[in-house]
Motif scaffolding. Structure first.
Motif: not given
Lengths: 244, 661
Positions: B364, B341, B296, B104, B367, B257, B290-294, B361
């Motif tokens: 992980t 979200g 949670q 990724r 959640n 990250s 990939e595009e950085e995820k924001s 970030l």
């Protein structure tokens, strides 16, 4: 050494199991049993341990030859998953069973051993309730002076997960060879049932919550009576059984 | 995971708690400290990082962050890892992620004119403490930063690669790679590799190849800091049977990250330890990602936390704890619009206010609500939660018939002199087998109880005297496995060690039939074969009624149990018989026997008692014993046992009217 009487002897594992079952049956728990040959679904997937999950490494599995998706139960938790699927809460169950791990054997590891799991699901069941049950159980086994402490642990089917240490009975926590000079012995695992596990069983995790406790019967037995080698328990050695 | 106490300390201005105190803090609130070992002026601490935290905590920095949370002290990264570099020179390489799901994020950076040399002491020292071998300053730097931040890193010799593009792709059919340790590995199309335009340079996330190895002659290097899919790395690592510190971390899902943190720290460290004067040039990093995820966001309330823990933690304290955990906290009130979200946003309808928790970030493992409850619970301390009795509930436990009768039958058999055996599931023969058997001779799961029981009886024949029996009676109630079926079986076995004809064995079976009928109502009709009777357990209890309650069927007398480990030395047998006056307490005889045998007496069996009236009218009783002698420390000699017997006989004779035969 006593002279012999006519009475025979039950296996030490049975005697240890009964000490555990006695407490929970007295407290209104139902005894439930399950299969030794299990499906991958109940042994792993239903319990929040999907394929390729590193948590599967925590338990080395015996898969059956020519029977895809079939294995020897690695823990007694699958029985809980089965029970939850077919019963409405509230309930309290205690599950004794034989389990199997594909591990190298030595004085403290065998490929087969016994576990007892406890599951309580109800409204408003909290970690505080788990603590109470643990205290009651340990006092039943070890007497009023039994001391325990909870610390963070991880099992895929509970969140929060805890490990329970008990103060070493031989040295009253001062440190000795039995407890590796720690003063405390790791004795049980437990936690609040993971909502995914409840949902997988069709139980609404917003209404119901629960806790689970895992007891290693052989470990408890060996700690309690000083049995030197777990393999003695399953080799048909009557000189061991004779002492119980 | 091995860590150095001194290296942890180097992140803090204030002195850390002592090793003992720190171990206790971490064990009670984060991870168990398995072992601590002194190493010169340092202590190596073995931390049992839990599987769900192996994503962000397989590093010193991960433990440092936990110490920040639990001890409330602020930490900073060491200077050698945080030096700023001037704006990088233009890039001379490019990166192509052909497999964007498997990788990724990939960051590559060219560094020109490095000075290869052994690492400084402090780097070698830390590496040795965590079990790593120092090689040269570049390779060591990649390992050092991995053990510091948890991001695996790699360096290639830039002049050994073909072309100027790094490809992340699956291996092609027939490709192979010679890894850094000289092993030739055949690759398959499921293995992700890092490659130049011609050859694979590394097995992605697992091990580097010899082609672009960094050694004493290297001048220009390419640094790699990336994210590789955990499932893919795990499968490849298992398939190729190669496990490294790098693969271990990737398997556990290194946060995406971390890649940039790792590259930054590595660049800084290389500047400090591998520069050659002012000539070393760092090109700007090349990144394909990939595009950085924001991060949670999870909605929670202290009510929800207290409900699950059974605690009383105030809003204020919850907020303090969340901030200690490096979570961002925002208070929202009822009526406020919550972003779609946000996980668990429906919680707001239950109360007046809630917290929106922004999870970093790198966590992980967090959640949902329950993950946050665990975080708050462990920091708050489980010892601070008061135990609470279970609520009254309408649950009526069912009495399982199988369990009930099993206990009843076991108790009955015990009363009849039977020993319970629990056999092994693995057998030399059967209808079903396991894939990777623990023992080659026993790959099947047993289809009956008698095979195991037969061996058990035979192997205990020799030890019958140690059991104080000449007829050995055993039983087992356990599962057997036939084609597609799992059945509970009941088996009884009797071995008469005193006679080949097994007369007493037949008698024993009759006794059981009678006893089981009388006490349990069981009609046991099956016949034994070769001393063993086996039937299905269902068959055994089929006619029995539904039990009403367990009563005290599980209550065991346990006070008398005192286990002695088995002696591996041979035992010796002696018999003794003595006439004593009628009114004599038999215990008197035993007392004398025990007194002179001490520890050596393993077992006694009173095998014969009969009264006799003598010619002169005196009435006496004869007691005859088998005595078994055994030592824990040595093989006993005839002489030694003979001495004991002599003393016993002498002492017994001293008593008036005791007549040793």
């Amino acid at each position: 050494m006593e002279e012999t009487k006519d009475e025979g002897h039950l296996h030490p594992v049975t005697i240890m199991k009964r000490q555990v079952l006695e407490y929970f049956v007295e407290n209104g728990f139902e005894i439930v049993t399950g299969p030794e040959v299990e499906t991958e679904y109940y042994n792993f997937d239903a319990l929040n341990v999907p394929k390729d999950h590193p948590a599967r490494d925590m338990q080395d599995t015996f898969w059956l030859e020519g029977e895809p998706g079939t294995l020897l139960a690695t823990h007694t938790s699958p029985v809980q998953a089965r029970y939850m699927e077919s019963h409405e809460p509230p309930f309290r169950i205690v599950v004794p069973g034989k389990v199997f791990r594909n591990e190298a054997t030595d004085a403290t590891h065998e490929t087969q051993f016994h576990q007892i799991e406890v599951l309580v699901v109800g409204k408003g069941i909290a970690l505080a309730n788990l603590k109470h049950s643990l205290e009651g159980f340990l006092k039943h086994l070890y007497g009023e002076t039994a001391k325990m402490k909870l610390r963070p642990g991880y099992f895929p089917f509970v969140e929060p997960g805890v490990e329970i240490d008990m103060e070493c009975m031989r040295c009253s926590g001062k440190g000795c060879p039995s407890c590796k000079y720690n003063g405390w012995i790791e004795i049980l695992g437990a936690g609040m049932v993971h909502p995914k596990v409840l949902e997988n069983a069709g139980i609404d995790s917003h209404t119901w919550s629960g806790f689970a406790i895992g007891v290693g019967v052989d470990r408890l037995l060996m700690l309690r009576y000083g049995i030197e080698d777990i393999r003695l328990l399953y080799s048909g050695n009557l000189r061991v059984v004779d002492q119980f | 995971m091995l860590t150095s106490y001194n290296w942890l300390q180097s992140h803090f201005q204030k002195p850390l708690p002592s090793v003992t105190e720190l171990s206790h803090l971490l064990t009670m609130h984060a991870f168990e400290i398995e072992d601590t070992k002194k190493w010169d002026d340092d202590v190596v601490i073995d931390v049992d990082v839990l599987p769900n935290r192996s994503s962000d905590c397989l590093s010193h920095w991960g433990i440092v962050r936990e110490i920040e949370t639990l001890a409330g002290v602020e930490a900073t990264l060491p200077k050698s890892l945080t030096q700023t570099l001037e704006a990088g020179t233009p890039q001379t390489i490019s990166v192509e992620r052909e497999e964007t799901d498997q990788c990724r994020r990939y960051i590559a950076r060219v560094v020109k004119n490095v000075n290869i040399a052994p690492s400084p002491e402090w780097i070698q020292d830390m590496l040795l403490k965590v079990g790593q071998k120092p090689i040269n300053n570049i390779v060591d730097a990649t390992n050092f930063v991995m053990f510091e931040l948890g991001q695996p890193l790699h360096a290639f010799d830039a002049d050994k690669i073909d072309g100027d593009t790094i490809f992340i792709r699956y291996a092609k059919k027939g490709e192979s790679i010679t890894t850094l340790d000289g092993q030739v590995v055949e690759l398959d199309t499921e293995t992700l590799v890092i490659a130049d335009e011609k050859d694979p340079l590394a097995i992605a996330g697992i091990k580097g190849g010899k082609k672009a190895e960094v050694n004493e002659k290297t001048k220009n290097i390419i640094l790699e800091s990336a994210h590789f899919d955990p499932v893919s790395v795990r499968k490849t690592s298992t398939r190729l049977k190669i496990r490294t510190e790098s693969s271990k971390r990737f398997e556990n899902n290194v946060p995406v990250s971390f890649a940039s943190d790792g590259m930054g720290a590595l660049s800084s460290l290389i500047k400090e330890v591998a520069s050659s004067g002012g000539e070393t040039q760092f090109e700007a990093p090349v990144e394909d990602a990939e595009e950085e995820k924001s991060p949670q966001q999870i909605a929670i309330t202290s009510k929800a936390i207290n409900d699950l823990l059974g605690s009383i933690i105030s809003d204020e304290e919850v907020e303090v704890i969340l901030k200690k955990l490096h979570f961002k906290v925002r208070v929202v009130v009822k009526g406020e619009q919550i972003d779609e979200g946000v996980i668990g946003r429906e919680i707001l309808k239950d109360g007046t206010s809630a917290f929106i928790v922004t999870v970093p970030l790198y966590r992980t493992d967090v959640n949902r609500l329950e993950d946050i409850v665990e975080e708050v619970g462990r920091v708050y301390g489980y010892e601070n939660i008061e135990a609470r009795a279970l609520p009254e509930e309408s649950f009526i436990p069912r009495i399982d018939r199988n369990v009930y009768y099993m206990a009843l039958v076991k108790n009955e058999l015990r009363a009849l002199g039977f020993y319970e055996v629990i056999g092994h599931i693995f057998a030399p023969d059967g209808d079903r087998r396991v894939q990777s058997a623990a023992s080659e001779e026993r790959p099947y799961i047993r289809r009956d109880l008698r095979t195991g029981m037969k061996s058990a009886l035979e192997s205990n024949r020799h030890y019958a005297p140690l059991l104080g029996r000449d007829v050995i009676r055993v039983f087992e109630i356990g599962k057997v496995f036939k084609e597609n079926k799992e059945e509970m079986h009941f088996a009884l076995g009797v071995l008469d060690t005193s006679s080949k004809k097994q007369k007493r064995a037949d008698q024993a079976f009759e006794e059981i039939r009678e006893a089981l009928k009388k006490s349990c109502g069981i009609k046991l009709e099956a016949l034994p074969k070769e001393g063993i009777l086996e039937i299905s357990y269902d068959e055994l209890i089929k006619d029995l009624p539904e039990p009403k309650s367990f009563g005290s069927i599980f209550t065991e007398k346990i006070d008398h149990i005192s286990y002695e480990p088995l002696s591996s030395y041979p035992f010796m047998l002696r018999d003794i018989a003595v006439f004593v006056p009628e009114e004599t307490d038999e215990q008197e005889i035993m007392r004398v026997i025990r007194e002179h045998s001490g520890d050596l007496l393993a077992k006694t069996l009173l095998f014969d008692v009969f009264p006799k009236e003598f010619e002169d009218g005196t009435k006496k009783v004869s007691y005859a014993y088998h005595l078994v002698f055994q030592s824990y420390e040595r093989t006993l000699s005839d002489g030694e046992v003979g001495e004991v017997m002599k003393n016993i006989e002498e002492d017994l004779r001293k008593k008036s009217c005791f007549d040793v035969r």
